[in-house]
Design an enzyme around this catalytic site. Structure first.
Site, PDB file in Angstrom:
ATOM      1  N   TYR A   1       0.910  -1.293   0.136  1.00  9.49           N
ATOM      2  CA  TYR A   1      -0.147   0.041  -0.143  1.00  9.49           C
ATOM      3  C   TYR A   1       0.877   1.313  -0.036  1.00  9.49           C
ATOM      4  O   TYR A   1       0.785   2.174  -0.777  1.00  9.49           O
ATOM      5  CB  TYR A   1      -0.963  -0.045   1.345  1.00  9.49           C
ATOM      6  CG  TYR A   1      -2.025  -1.059   0.997  1.00  9.49           C
ATOM      7  CD1 TYR A   1      -3.320  -0.827   0.566  1.00  9.49           C
ATOM      8  CD2 TYR A   1      -1.756  -2.317   1.480  1.00  9.49           C
ATOM      9  CE1 TYR A   1      -4.241  -1.584   0.187  1.00  9.49           C
ATOM     10  CE2 TYR A   1      -2.839  -3.199   1.026  1.00  9.49           C
ATOM     11  CZ  TYR A   1      -4.107  -2.848   0.559  1.00  9.49           C
ATOM     12  OH  TYR A   1      -4.977  -3.765   0.265  1.00  9.49           O
ATOM     13  N   VAL A   2       1.812   1.272   0.943  1.00  9.91           N
ATOM     14  CA  VAL A   2       2.631   2.460   1.005  1.00  9.91           C
ATOM     15  C   VAL A   2       3.489   2.458  -0.338  1.00  9.91           C
ATOM     16  O   VAL A   2       3.539   3.639  -0.921  1.00  9.91           O
ATOM     17  CB  VAL A   2       3.567   2.421   2.196  1.00  9.91           C
ATOM     18  CG1 VAL A   2       4.695   3.532   2.276  1.00  9.91           C
ATOM     19  CG2 VAL A   2       2.553   2.696   3.340  1.00  9.91           C
TER      20      VAL A   2
ATOM     21  N   ASP B   1       9.658  -5.490  -6.009  1.00 10.35           N
ATOM     22  CA  ASP B   1       8.966  -6.558  -4.764  1.00 10.35           C
ATOM     23  C   ASP B   1       9.348  -7.941  -5.338  1.00 10.35           C
ATOM     24  O   ASP B   1       9.411  -8.165  -6.611  1.00 10.35           O
ATOM     25  CB  ASP B   1       7.671  -6.132  -4.969  1.00 10.35           C
ATOM     26  CG  ASP B   1       7.046  -6.442  -3.868  1.00 10.35           C
ATOM     27  OD1 ASP B   1       6.340  -5.570  -3.172  1.00 10.35           O
ATOM     28  OD2 ASP B   1       6.521  -8.103  -3.770  1.00 10.35           O
TER      29      ASP B   1
ATOM     30  N   LYS C   1       2.729  -9.041  -8.531  1.00 15.36           N
ATOM     31  CA  LYS C   1       2.517  -7.578  -8.251  1.00 15.36           C
ATOM     32  C   LYS C   1       3.281  -6.670  -9.493  1.00 15.36           C
ATOM     33  O   LYS C   1       2.855  -5.784  -9.853  1.00 15.36           O
ATOM     34  CB  LYS C   1       2.887  -7.058  -6.896  1.00 15.36           C
ATOM     35  CG  LYS C   1       2.150  -7.540  -5.926  1.00 15.36           C
ATOM     36  CD  LYS C   1       2.534  -6.825  -4.517  1.00 15.36           C
ATOM     37  CE  LYS C   1       1.463  -7.273  -3.437  1.00 15.36           C
ATOM     38  NZ  LYS C   1       1.655  -6.421  -2.039  1.00 15.36           N
TER      39      LYS C   1
ATOM     40  N   HIS D   1      -4.010   7.852  18.085  1.00 16.40           N
ATOM     41  CA  HIS D   1      -5.283   7.639  17.417  1.00 16.40           C
ATOM     42  C   HIS D   1      -5.723   6.380  17.963  1.00 16.40           C
ATOM     43  O   HIS D   1      -7.116   6.443  18.065  1.00 16.40           O
ATOM     44  CB  HIS D   1      -4.694   7.381  15.822  1.00 16.40           C
ATOM     45  CG  HIS D   1      -4.314   8.218  15.060  1.00 16.40           C
ATOM     46  ND1 HIS D   1      -4.180   9.702  15.395  1.00 16.40           N
ATOM     47  CD2 HIS D   1      -3.270   8.164  14.118  1.00 16.40           C
ATOM     48  CE1 HIS D   1      -3.401  10.501  14.629  1.00 16.40           C
ATOM     49  NE2 HIS D   1      -2.918   9.391  13.924  1.00 16.40           N
TER      50      HIS D   1
ATOM     51  N   TYR E   1      -2.158  19.951  27.777  1.00 14.25           N
ATOM     52  CA  TYR E   1      -2.124  18.491  28.446  1.00 14.25           C
ATOM     53  C   TYR E   1      -1.325  17.411  27.743  1.00 14.25           C
ATOM     54  O   TYR E   1      -1.716  16.125  27.952  1.00 14.25           O
ATOM     55  CB  TYR E   1      -3.508  18.054  28.952  1.00 14.25           C
ATOM     56  CG  TYR E   1      -4.436  18.821  29.627  1.00 14.25           C
ATOM     57  CD1 TYR E   1      -4.140  18.906  31.156  1.00 14.25           C
ATOM     58  CD2 TYR E   1      -5.270  19.557  29.168  1.00 14.25           C
ATOM     59  CE1 TYR E   1      -4.933  19.910  31.751  1.00 14.25           C
ATOM     60  CE2 TYR E   1      -6.320  20.560  29.920  1.00 14.25           C
ATOM     61  CZ  TYR E   1      -5.688  20.605  31.440  1.00 14.25           C
ATOM     62  OH  TYR E   1      -6.532  21.637  32.010  1.00 14.25           O
TER      63      TYR E   1
ATOM     64  N   CYS F   1      -9.734  18.698  40.497  1.00 12.18           N
ATOM     65  CA  CYS F   1     -10.898  18.113  39.441  1.00 12.18           C
ATOM     66  C   CYS F   1     -10.422  16.918  38.866  1.00 12.18           C
ATOM     67  O   CYS F   1     -11.194  15.937  38.858  1.00 12.18           O
ATOM     68  CB  CYS F   1     -11.048  19.256  38.483  1.00 12.18           C
ATOM     69  SG  CYS F   1     -11.673  20.700  39.420  1.00 12.18           S
TER      70      CYS F   1
ATOM     71  N   ARG G   1      -4.758  20.407  46.680  1.00 15.40           N
ATOM     72  CA  ARG G   1      -5.515  19.075  46.910  1.00 15.40           C
ATOM     73  C   ARG G   1      -4.793  18.147  45.747  1.00 15.40           C
ATOM     74  O   ARG G   1      -4.997  18.590  44.621  1.00 15.40           O
ATOM     75  CB  ARG G   1      -7.220  19.422  46.921  1.00 15.40           C
ATOM     76  CG  ARG G   1      -7.528  19.981  47.961  1.00 15.40           C
ATOM     77  CD  ARG G   1      -9.049  20.491  47.644  1.00 15.40           C
ATOM     78  NE  ARG G   1      -9.143  21.573  46.778  1.00 15.40           N
ATOM     79  CZ  ARG G   1     -10.217  21.880  46.310  1.00 15.40           C
ATOM     80  NH1 ARG G   1     -11.365  21.511  46.483  1.00 15.40           N
ATOM     81  NH2 ARG G   1     -10.274  23.086  45.434  1.00 15.40           N
TER      82      ARG G   1
HETATM   83  N1  LIG Z   1      -0.849   0.486   5.206  1.00 10.32           N
HETATM   84  C1  LIG Z   1      -0.508   1.605   5.646  1.00 10.32           C
HETATM   85  O1  LIG Z   1      -1.866   2.425   5.726  1.00 10.32           O
HETATM   86  C2  LIG Z   1       0.464   2.168   6.392  1.00 10.32           C
HETATM   87  C3  LIG Z   1       0.724   3.718   6.681  1.00 10.32           C
HETATM   88  C4  LIG Z   1       1.780   4.159   6.912  1.00 10.32           C
HETATM   89  C5  LIG Z   1       2.777   3.522   7.361  1.00 10.32           C
HETATM   90  N2  LIG Z   1       2.779   1.894   7.026  1.00 10.32           N
HETATM   91  C6  LIG Z   1       4.146   1.230   7.351  1.00 10.32           C
HETATM   92  O2  LIG Z   1       4.497   1.030   5.876  1.00 10.32           O
HETATM   93  C7  LIG Z   1       5.182  -0.352   5.675  1.00 10.32           C
HETATM   94  C8  LIG Z   1       4.474  -1.066   4.708  1.00 10.32           C
HETATM   95  O3  LIG Z   1       3.212  -1.243   4.831  1.00 10.32           O
HETATM   96  P1  LIG Z   1       2.247  -1.608   3.603  1.00 10.32           P
HETATM   97  O4  LIG Z   1       0.839  -1.699   4.262  1.00 10.32           O
HETATM   98  O5  LIG Z   1       2.414  -1.128   2.255  1.00 10.32           O
HETATM   99  O6  LIG Z   1       2.897  -3.079   3.675  1.00 10.32           O
HETATM  100  P2  LIG Z   1       2.343  -4.471   2.563  1.00 10.32           P
HETATM  101  O7  LIG Z   1       2.518  -5.640   3.403  1.00 10.32           O
HETATM  102  O8  LIG Z   1       0.962  -3.957   2.034  1.00 10.32           O
HETATM  103  O9  LIG Z   1       3.340  -4.403   1.616  1.00 10.32           O
HETATM  104  C9  LIG Z   1       4.666  -4.815   1.733  1.00 10.32           C
HETATM  105  C10 LIG Z   1       5.402  -5.436   0.598  1.00 10.32           C
HETATM  106  O10 LIG Z   1       7.029  -5.335   0.704  1.00 10.32           O
HETATM  107  C11 LIG Z   1       7.118  -6.528  -0.150  1.00 10.32           C
HETATM  108  N3  LIG Z   1       8.348  -7.079  -0.032  1.00 10.32           N
HETATM  109  C12 LIG Z   1       8.608  -7.955   1.261  1.00 10.32           C
HETATM  110  N4  LIG Z   1      10.201  -8.130   1.248  1.00 10.32           N
HETATM  111  C13 LIG Z   1      10.577  -7.407   0.316  1.00 10.32           C
HETATM  112  C14 LIG Z   1      11.933  -7.466  -0.110  1.00 10.32           C
HETATM  113  N5  LIG Z   1      13.104  -7.923   0.325  1.00 10.32           N
HETATM  114  N6  LIG Z   1      12.231  -6.451  -1.194  1.00 10.32           N
HETATM  115  C15 LIG Z   1      11.282  -5.960  -1.680  1.00 10.32           C
HETATM  116  N7  LIG Z   1       9.905  -5.847  -1.241  1.00 10.32           N
HETATM  117  C16 LIG Z   1       9.614  -6.664  -0.433  1.00 10.32           C
HETATM  118  C17 LIG Z   1       5.998  -7.369  -0.117  1.00 10.32           C
HETATM  119  O11 LIG Z   1       6.130  -8.448  -1.161  1.00 10.32           O
HETATM  120  C18 LIG Z   1       4.901  -6.594  -0.124  1.00 10.32           C
HETATM  121  O12 LIG Z   1       4.588  -6.443  -1.411  1.00 10.32           O
HETATM  122  C19 LIG Z   1       4.981  -0.997   6.944  1.00 10.32           C
HETATM  123  O13 LIG Z   1       6.286  -0.748   8.033  1.00 10.32           O
HETATM  124  C20 LIG Z   1       3.851  -0.185   7.787  1.00 10.32           C
HETATM  125  O14 LIG Z   1       3.800  -0.292   9.126  1.00 10.32           O
HETATM  126  C21 LIG Z   1       1.703   1.316   6.439  1.00 10.32           C
END
Ligand SMILES: NC(=O)c1ccc[n+]([C@@H]2O[C@H](COP(=O)([O-])OP(=O)(O)OC[C@H]3O[C@@H](n4cnc5c(N)ncnc54)[C@H](O)[C@@H]3O)[C@@H](O)[C@H]2O)c1
Length: 437
Positions: A10-11, A30, A35, A217, A257, A268, A331
């Site tokens: 996703y990221v 990847d 993908k 959050h 705070y 309070c 207090r």
């Molecule tokens: N999903 C979110 O909304 C979000 C938001 C902010 C931060 N994050 C952080 O970002 C990071 C990624 O999250 P995500 O949800 O995109 O993860 P994800 O699981 O959707 O994707 C991770 C990808 O990394 C690939 N991968 C694994 N090993 C690899 C390698 N050696 N070389 C290249 N690619 C490899 C996997 O095949 C997979 O496609 C995490 O640390 C997550 O905590 C996620």
């Protein structure tokens, strides 16, 4: 700029699509061939609004490609973003296996690189991971040194799934964590967006920020839902209540705070939290977050006490006794509790608070002190000088402006423990400890 992105989740996919759309040449990396093929066919490997169009447009324009070949990607890149997953293990600990593999692959490929490369980690990882895991792996496998040979940066991502493209383009903030200016100068223009506030910070601060945000959050959601449960039990509309709560951007939806310091106290907060949680118990409503607030506050007081007792210093002066500066309300003041405990441990305590005068304490305030610190009269001193003369250890307990310049008047053999971060410049102090900094 030529960019590689490791991890087409996703990221990584959103980052790749948006940076390509900004005009950069981007290679997504990847191990998942499905993908890679999907992206090279101009489609998004996941459901996320707007990403399909961005990928189609930028693959078509030749700015975005994807590969399983990490060496080729690194060889063609000036900046490498690492966006691999960092999931939980069954016991909750952070699983770094994907990060370690990605860094190993990047390190091996870096060995052959004859240009300066910056490695930017966007994956969420605990403080210390960059120094303890990422840099050693990159250095070992590349036979190069972080700093002179390649740069490293932590650039946490704040996007939310379902609005990821919009969040990437208009983020709530941008964080660039790096200890070297050359790296900052490379990364900053890539990640800066419009009016979004920018924080350039040390590596470990950038690593921690995302955990603070997500804990906050999570805390907000559970807090709101606990309020919802008890409101419904009172037959009240929780949304109507929270609409009133949101009106207050001075104390509620604000930075108030939220600065780490001394435990809460006063007439309070402790009593009102107790009343609400007691009522919830009577109504058989389980409110674990609110129930644990008082216990957490007590744990914090214990922590503060232990910081003081860790020093085997008998003569202690407490500077500031009331729960906040500018009042004589004692207090449930945390410093009263601390004074009581220090005396119990045999410390020779004096107390100075410009607003606390024994003759003027009346009503509930007086009763509280009679019950908790009956000999306050013998402990109180009239002026700061007397307190400074007595204490070999000075414990600063509230933010009275009189304490801001303590560094100018404290002697070289005195230790100061600042519970509230009131001392504006502690550098001249020979002995200074901040409670939480
Ligand atoms: N999903 C979110 O909304 C979000 C938001 C902010 C931060 N994050 C952080 O970002 C990071 C990624 O999250 P995500 O949800 O995109 O993860 P994800 O699981 O959707 O994707 C991770 C990808 O990394 C690939 N991968 C694994 N090993 C690899 C390698 N050696 N070389 C290249 N690619 C490899 C996997 O095949 C997979 O496609 C995490 O640390 C997550 O905590 C996620």
């Amino acid at each position: 700029m030529d960019i590689s992105i490791f991890g087409m989740g996703y990221v990584g996919t959103v980052t790749a699509a948006c940076l390509a759309d900004d005009g950069h040449t981007v290679i997504g990396v990847d191990p998942n061939e499905f993908k890679i093929d999907t992206i090279n066919n101009g489609q998004a490997p996941m459901v996320e609004s707007g990403v399909d169009e961005l990928i189609a447009r930028n693959v078509q324009a030749g700015r975005l490609t994807a590969t399983t070949d990490s060496a080729a990607a690194v060889a063609a890149s000036d900046v490498i973003f690492v966006c691999v997953g960092t999931p939980s293990r069954p016991n909750g600990s952070l699983d770094l296996q994907f990060l370690e593999r990605a860094c190993t692959n990047i390190g091996v490929a870096l060995q052959k690189a004859d240009h300066h490369v910056v490695v930017v980690v966007r994956s969420t990882m605990l403080p210390g991971t960059m120094n303890d895991v990422v840099i050693p792996l990159l250095e070992t496998h590349s036979n190069k040194r972080s700093g002179p040979d390649f740069g490293v940066c932590v650039n946490p991502e704040f996007l939310r799934e379902a609005t990821a493209v919009q969040d990437f383009r208009c983020p709530p903030k941008i964080v660039v964590g790096s200890n070297d200016q050359q790296t900052i100068d490379v990364v900053r223009p890539l990640v800066e967006r419009g009016d979004a506030p920018l924080a350039v910070v040390p590596l470990e601060i950038a690593e921690m920020v995302k955990y603070v945000d997500n804990s906050w959050h999570a805390l907000k959601v559970t807090f709101a839902n606990e309020i919802g449960r008890i409101a419904k039990s009172f037959d009240l509309d929780s949304h109507q209540i929270m609409d009133v709560f949101f009106l207050d951007d001075k104390l509620n939806i604000s930075t108030s705070y939220l600065t780490p310091g001394m435990a809460f106290g006063g007439s309070c907060l402790p009593k009102d939290v107790r009343a609400l949680t007691h009522k919830a118990r009577e109504m058989d409503i389980d409110l674990p977050v609110l129930h644990s607030v008082t216990a957490s506050n007590q744990a914090h007081l214990n922590w503060a006490r232990d910081q003081v007792l860790a020093h085997d210093i008998e003569k202690v002066s407490i500077l500031g006794l009331s729960f906040k500066a500018g009042t004589d309300d004692l207090r449930e003041a945390p410093m009263v509790d601390l004074a009581e405990q220090l005396i119990g441990k045999g410390r020779d305590v004096r107390i100075y608070d410009e607003h606390v005068h024994i003759q003027r304490l009346t009503g509930a305030n007086q009763s509280y002190i009679n019950a908790h610190l009956a000999h306050l009269e013998r402990l109180l001193v009239d002026d700061l000088d007397t307190a400074l003369k007595h204490g070999e250890l000075l414990v600063v307990g509230n933010k009275s402006p009189a304490f801001a310049d303590l560094a100018q008047v404290v002697g070289p053999n005195q230790l100061v423990i600042d519970m509230v971060r009131v001392i504006s410049d502690p550098a001249p102090l020979a002995g200074y400890e901040g409670l939480l900094w």
